[in-house]
Design a protein around this motif. Structure first.
Motif: not given
Length: 231
Positions: A15-17, A36-42, A48-49, A60-66
């Motif tokens: 939807x965003x892209x 390993x990550x939550x849906x809210x963080x993703x 952000x990306x 890029x999502x993983x990098x942003x979450x970290x």
């Protein structure tokens, strides 16, 4: 993140892209990467990306979450003073749990304790009734590490508060804004009395006793000076 949540993230990115291509296998692959990550963080990472580029890759999502998790840890200024009764493994596990809680956003951002005055360190969040239902106790309870308590017959000075620097139970004493390796003598004496089943020393009486000792010392020194024969 569950497989169902991975599908939601894939749809969210679509939807965003809208120019980005997806197929029926995309959610499965993304789910493996983002598990390993939550849906809210993703979701926050996607926003952000996508705000700075037209396409969003799972890496890029993983990098942003970290990056966001590391920022939360840094802002939380995690400090674990430990408990003399626990093992090294227990202390390490408690510290890891605190860091994880900070990364998950469960600990609020705060100023380092060394930069705070006594009044700031003792301030309670609104609605908290007592001196020990504070941030330190809440954090440790959240990670299964209760604030240490005094046990009969066991001298553990960090299990009680310090009447000298006003440090809370479980928190190291400080002097001039710097954390001390040992505790103040008054705190140690109070811990010994509590372990022995004796009542705590009244702070006013302790100060009065110290004043009497200083006055007696000064008087003895003055008398020595007046009686000393000239050379």
């Amino acid at each position: 993140m569950t497989p169902e949540e991975a599908i939601l993230i894939a749809k969210y990115v679509a939807s965003v892209c809208p120019q980005q291509r997806f197929n029926e296998h995309t959610p499965d692959v993304w789910g493996d990467i983002l598990a390993p990550y939550t849906v809210d963080d993703a979701r926050a990472a996607v926003i952000a990306v996508a705000a700075r580029q037209a396409f969003v890759a799972p890496a890029e999502i993983v990098t942003e979450i970290k990056a966001r998790r590391e920022e939360r840890i840094e802002l939380a200024h995690v400090v674990y003073d430990g408990n003399p009764d626990e093992t090294g493994a227990q202390s390490a596990a408690a510290r890891r749990a605190l860091i994880t809680a900070a990364a998950d956003g469960l600990l609020p951002a705060r100023t380092p304790a060394a930069a705070l005055g006594t009044a700031d360190r003792l301030a309670l969040p609104p609605g908290e009734p007592g001196p020990y239902t504070n941030r330190v106790a809440a954090i440790r309870a959240a990670v299964g590490q209760a604030t240490p308590t005094a046990r009969e017959g066991v001298v553990n000075p960090r299990a009680i508060g310090c009447r000298v620097c006003q440090a809370l139970p479980g928190v190291s004493c400080d002097a001039g804004g710097r954390r001390m390796r040992d505790v103040h003598p008054g705190r140690l004496e109070d811990a010994k009395r509590q372990a022995a089943g004796l009542p705590p020393i009244d702070p006013d009486e302790a100060r009065a006793a110290e004043d009497r000792i200083r006055a007696a010392s000064a008087a003895a020194l003055a008398q020595h000076d007046t009686t000393e024969e000239p050379s």
